[in-house]
Scaffold this motif. Sequence first.
Motif, PDB file in Angstrom:
ATOM      1  N   VAL A  53       0.853  -1.186   0.000  1.00 25.73           N
ATOM      2  CA  VAL A  53       0.000   0.000   0.000  1.00 25.73           C
ATOM      3  C   VAL A  53       0.888   1.235   0.000  1.00 25.73           C
ATOM      4  O   VAL A  53       1.688   1.436   0.919  1.00 25.73           O
ATOM      5  N   GLY A  54       0.764   2.074  -1.014  1.00 32.35           N
ATOM      6  CA  GLY A  54       1.543   3.299  -1.069  1.00 32.35           C
ATOM      7  C   GLY A  54       0.937   4.342  -0.151  1.00 32.35           C
ATOM      8  O   GLY A  54      -0.168   4.819  -0.401  1.00 32.35           O
ATOM      9  N   ALA A  55       1.653   4.703   0.913  1.00 30.55           N
ATOM     10  CA  ALA A  55       1.130   5.662   1.881  1.00 30.55           C
ATOM     11  C   ALA A  55       1.399   7.111   1.475  1.00 30.55           C
ATOM     12  O   ALA A  55       0.892   8.028   2.094  1.00 30.55           O
ATOM     13  N   MET A  56       2.230   7.317   0.435  1.00 29.01           N
ATOM     14  CA  MET A  56       2.562   8.656  -0.031  1.00 29.01           C
ATOM     15  C   MET A  56       2.668   8.615  -1.552  1.00 29.01           C
ATOM     16  O   MET A  56       2.715   7.552  -2.154  1.00 29.01           O
ATOM     17  N   SER A  57       2.732   9.803  -2.180  1.00 21.04           N
ATOM     18  CA  SER A  57       2.977   9.864  -3.614  1.00 21.04           C
ATOM     19  C   SER A  57       4.411   9.447  -3.906  1.00 21.04           C
ATOM     20  O   SER A  57       5.303   9.585  -3.074  1.00 21.04           O
ATOM     21  N   GLY A  58       4.626   8.961  -5.098  1.00 19.81           N
ATOM     22  CA  GLY A  58       5.991   8.670  -5.479  1.00 19.81           C
ATOM     23  C   GLY A  58       6.120   7.307  -6.122  1.00 19.81           C
ATOM     24  O   GLY A  58       5.136   6.605  -6.322  1.00 19.81           O
ATOM     25  N   PRO A  59       7.354   6.987  -6.502  1.00 15.24           N
ATOM     26  CA  PRO A  59       8.590   7.688  -6.142  1.00 15.24           C
ATOM     27  C   PRO A  59       8.774   9.008  -6.884  1.00 15.24           C
ATOM     28  O   PRO A  59       8.405   9.141  -8.038  1.00 15.24           O
ATOM     29  N   LEU A  60       9.357   9.970  -6.144  1.00 18.25           N
ATOM     30  CA  LEU A  60       9.681  11.279  -6.693  1.00 18.25           C
ATOM     31  C   LEU A  60      11.173  11.333  -7.000  1.00 18.25           C
ATOM     32  O   LEU A  60      11.935  10.439  -6.637  1.00 18.25           O
ATOM     33  N   GLY A  61      11.588  12.411  -7.651  1.00 18.70           N
ATOM     34  CA  GLY A  61      12.992  12.566  -7.974  1.00 18.70           C
ATOM     35  C   GLY A  61      13.882  12.427  -6.745  1.00 18.70           C
ATOM     36  O   GLY A  61      13.632  13.047  -5.719  1.00 18.70           O
TER      37      GLY A  61
END
Length: 256
Positions: A53-61
């Motif tokens: 479960v992705g708890a945050m946005s991303g992956p980011l740079g």
Amino acid sequence: MDGVTATGVRATARMVARDDGRGGTSLPVLEGEGPLALRRTRGSGAEARVMVVGAMSGPLGGDRFAVEATVERGARLRVGSAAATIALPGQAKGEARYDVRLDVADGGELHWLPEQLISAKGSELYVTTRADVGAGGRLVLREEQVLGRAGETPGRLGSRLTVRVAGSVVLDQELACGPGAPGGWDGPAVLAGHRAVGQLVVVRPEFAHEPVRARMLGEYAALTPLAGPAVLVSAVAADALRLRRVLDAALGEWGG
């Protein structure tokens, strides 16, 4: 440990599946960090099931994510994800990385079936997936990549998929797409203008004695036997839905 630095977020999720001695599978290790949360869901028979479960946005740079799964002898594990993973541009400079490490012992079985990875405009992501399977182990691995959201040009996406069986490499392939990738990635020899690409790898001991014949699966998909008890289904499609239909059909035939 998870954390946020000037170069992005670092997080690792780990799971271990073990024969519980009662005809089922236990999960003595189920650890998630930061944006990588792991949830056990209702299993089926001897099989344990886990959802990422992705708890945050991303992956980011600049982010560095890793997921590690170990399946011991006699254990059965099925892993999925709650939603697609979207690679996005971030405030931190540099490429993001997402590393997956899968270890399946002789007599173990793993179905690795995450949702799609979407490369959004402006993102830079490199994904590595490495699977090590014992001589009598079983693996079903699905990988799907979508270049851009609806009506959007993609970010830069690189990936490497490596599968070893009993210590021998049966598959080692790389793909680079999007701005800055080597020329020809969108040409007739690679994606031919399509925006979704996927693979299904199936490792089964039976394939050593009952080899599968190479053949086309429609116009834009192919079944290829590998140098070991394994097969590869490769497909491209106009969008994620069409790609999933092709891979689901292959999964129903060879993924049991």
